[in-house]
Design an enzyme around this catalytic site. Structure first.
Site, PDB file in Angstrom:
ATOM      1  N   GLU A 177       0.879  -1.276   0.040  1.00  0.00           N
ATOM      2  CA  GLU A 177      -0.212   0.230  -0.092  1.00  0.00           C
ATOM      3  C   GLU A 177       1.145   1.115   0.150  1.00  0.00           C
ATOM      4  OE1 GLU A 177      -2.756   0.190   2.821  1.00  0.00           O
ATOM      5  OE2 GLU A 177      -3.956   2.487   2.104  1.00  0.00           O
ATOM      6  N   ASP A 230      -0.230  -5.433   3.142  1.00  0.00           N
ATOM      7  CA  ASP A 230      -0.833  -3.386   4.089  1.00  0.00           C
ATOM      8  C   ASP A 230      -0.732  -3.719   5.595  1.00  0.00           C
ATOM      9  OD1 ASP A 230      -2.031  -2.062   4.497  1.00  0.00           O
ATOM     10  OD2 ASP A 230      -4.700  -2.019   4.099  1.00  0.00           O
ATOM     11  N   ILE A 275      -0.768  -1.643   7.508  1.00  0.00           N
ATOM     12  CA  ILE A 275      -1.310  -1.719   8.651  1.00  0.00           C
ATOM     13  C   ILE A 275      -2.759  -1.496   7.879  1.00  0.00           C
ATOM     14  CG2 ILE A 275      -2.557   0.182  10.388  1.00  0.00           C
ATOM     15  CD1 ILE A 275      -0.141   0.815  10.964  1.00  0.00           C
ATOM     16  N   ASP A 276      -4.178  -2.346   8.379  1.00  0.00           N
ATOM     17  CA  ASP A 276      -5.385  -2.043   7.856  1.00  0.00           C
ATOM     18  C   ASP A 276      -6.217  -1.618   8.979  1.00  0.00           C
ATOM     19  OD1 ASP A 276      -6.849  -2.339   5.351  1.00  0.00           O
ATOM     20  OD2 ASP A 276      -7.823  -4.089   6.445  1.00  0.00           O
ATOM     21  N   THR A 314      -6.116   1.443   9.526  1.00  0.00           N
ATOM     22  CA  THR A 314      -5.290   2.624   9.920  1.00  0.00           C
ATOM     23  C   THR A 314      -6.034   4.030  10.365  1.00  0.00           C
ATOM     24  OG1 THR A 314      -4.148   2.627   7.810  1.00  0.00           O
ATOM     25  CG2 THR A 314      -3.687   5.433   9.265  1.00  0.00           C
ATOM     26  N   ASP A 330      -6.327  -4.604   0.374  1.00  0.00           N
ATOM     27  CA  ASP A 330      -6.931  -4.637   1.763  1.00  0.00           C
ATOM     28  C   ASP A 330      -7.455  -6.463   1.763  1.00  0.00           C
ATOM     29  OD1 ASP A 330      -7.171  -2.239   2.793  1.00  0.00           O
ATOM     30  OD2 ASP A 330      -7.893  -1.678   1.023  1.00  0.00           O
TER      31      ASP A 330
HETATM   32  P1  2AM Z   1      -6.701   0.827   4.615  1.00  0.00           P
HETATM   33  O1  2AM Z   1      -7.361   1.195   6.651  1.00  0.00           O
HETATM   34  O2  2AM Z   1      -5.719   0.283   4.470  1.00  0.00           O
HETATM   35  O3  2AM Z   1      -6.976   2.587   4.800  1.00  0.00           O
HETATM   36  C1  2AM Z   1     -12.364   0.827   6.351  1.00  0.00           C
HETATM   37  O4  2AM Z   1     -12.503   2.146   5.292  1.00  0.00           O
HETATM   38  C2  2AM Z   1     -11.206  -0.423   5.679  1.00  0.00           C
HETATM   39  O5  2AM Z   1     -11.558  -0.328   3.906  1.00  0.00           O
HETATM   40  C3  2AM Z   1     -10.142  -0.287   5.937  1.00  0.00           C
HETATM   41  O6  2AM Z   1      -9.655  -1.737   5.578  1.00  0.00           O
HETATM   42  C4  2AM Z   1      -9.149   0.767   4.936  1.00  0.00           C
HETATM   43  O7  2AM Z   1      -8.329   0.282   3.960  1.00  0.00           O
HETATM   44  C5  2AM Z   1      -9.973   0.050   4.117  1.00  0.00           C
HETATM   45  N1  2AM Z   1     -10.113   1.275   2.529  1.00  0.00           N
HETATM   46  C6  2AM Z   1      -8.830   0.851   1.596  1.00  0.00           C
HETATM   47  N2  2AM Z   1      -9.081   2.348   1.200  1.00  0.00           N
HETATM   48  C7  2AM Z   1     -10.632   2.319   1.347  1.00  0.00           C
HETATM   49  C8  2AM Z   1     -11.075   3.167   0.145  1.00  0.00           C
HETATM   50  N3  2AM Z   1     -10.656   4.274  -0.052  1.00  0.00           N
HETATM   51  N4  2AM Z   1     -12.762   3.455   0.924  1.00  0.00           N
HETATM   52  C9  2AM Z   1     -12.838   2.574   1.648  1.00  0.00           C
HETATM   53  N5  2AM Z   1     -12.274   1.687   2.605  1.00  0.00           N
HETATM   54  C10 2AM Z   1     -10.482   1.636   2.081  1.00  0.00           C
HETATM   55 CA    CA Z   2      -3.232   0.376   4.943  1.00  0.00          CA
END
Ligand code: 2AM
Ligand code: CA
Length: 278
Positions: A70, A90, A92-93, A95, A220
């Protein structure tokens, strides 16, 4: 014949545990938050450091393999899936959860060969739950086998989804209408734990019966896809066709009837592809 990818999986487990430890240590300190695409798309130094740790550790051992991470993609690396063995990471999924210390924060790694996921590891590090799955060998949480609920009746189901970062008015309206359509089926409830990878593991272990999302990324989904499939779950594209890792959308469920009903209820909005952007 010996399993050629088992050694990679064993190594991945070790690296993922180290990454989880780094995240838990960072949670004890101040967290400096930066913005990515919008004021609600967050990143921290820990996301970047954890990804560096994972990629450098794996590269050292497997220098010919490819990587889609990511934070590397955010910094300009390509996100093209090829036939080469590829680690989809990823760091940190969840964040936003990390920033708020909301306890669903995971490291997610999926490993593909010829574009097919061979194994997946998701470590929900605050909960200290390590989910693992090797293709054809079942799914596990902390070493114990897991499986989906097997629920067939949508009216008895708990459904997960996430609210997304993009506040395009039309997308926002469709997102809310989709939730309303599902709640009025009715289902038992909708939940948003905040980590796509954890959501997939919650369905894999039977704590929820379905999860749908438009706008997420391959990093993700890759680790969780292996875990869900090996736990006996169903994974499809949001339109009901075959799941495509680079399509930025999915429906997963404990059974086919639930997946099919969600396909009928959900209106799709365009969310691009991971392999054509940036
Ligand atoms: P992340 O924490 O790695 O950014 C919560 O919204 C979940 O959806 C998380 O797993 C988040 O990942 C992921 N997510 C990533 N991109 C997104 C996007 N554009 N819209 C919505 N959710 C997203
Ligand atoms: Ca992430």
């Amino acid at each position: 014949m010996a399993d050629p990818w088992q050694e990679c999986m064993d190594y991945c487990v070790e690296v993922t545990k180290q990454a989880g430890k780094m995240i838990c240590e960072a949670l004890q300190k101040d967290i400096a938050v930066m913005q990515k695409s919008s004021p609600v798309d967050l990143v921290t130094e820990t996301d970047q450091k954890v990804e560096q740790l994972i990629i450098s550790s794996i590269k050292e051992k497997y220098p010919t393999h490819s990587f889609i991470g990511e934070e590397s993609v955010a910094a300009g690396s390509p996100s093209l899936l090829t036939d080469n063995p590829t680690w989809i990471i990823d760091p940190i999924d969840g964040t936003t959860n990390f920033v708020h210390r909301f306890p669903f924060v995971s490291v997610s790694i999926g490993f593909t060969v010829k574009k097919k996921v061979e194994f997946g590891i998701v470590y929900s590090c605050i909960e200290d739950k390590l989910y693992t799955a090797r293709k054809g060998k079942g799914a596990f949480c902390n070493g114990a086998p897991i499986k989906v609920s097997g629920q067939q009746d949508i009216c008895q189901s708990l459904v997960l989804t996430e609210m997304g970062f993009k506040k395009d008015p039309e997308h926002f309206r469709i997102m809310m209408d989709n939730m309303k359509a599902i709640l009025t089926i009715p289902v038992h409830g909708i939940r948003s734990p905040g980590s796509a990878a954890v959501n997939m593991c919650l369905v894999a272990c039977g704590a929820a019966d379905a999860y749908y999302h438009m706008g997420i990324h391959c990093w993700d989904m890759a680790g969780g896809a292996a875990i869900l499939t090996e736990a006996g779950g169903v994974i499809v594209d949001i339109s009901g066709g075959p799941f495509d890792l680079m399509s930025r959308r999915l429906i997963i469920a404990s059974s086919r009837p639930i997946a099919e009903r969600l396909v009928k209820e959900i209106t799709v909005f365009p969310c691009g592809r991971d392999d054509t952007e940036g």
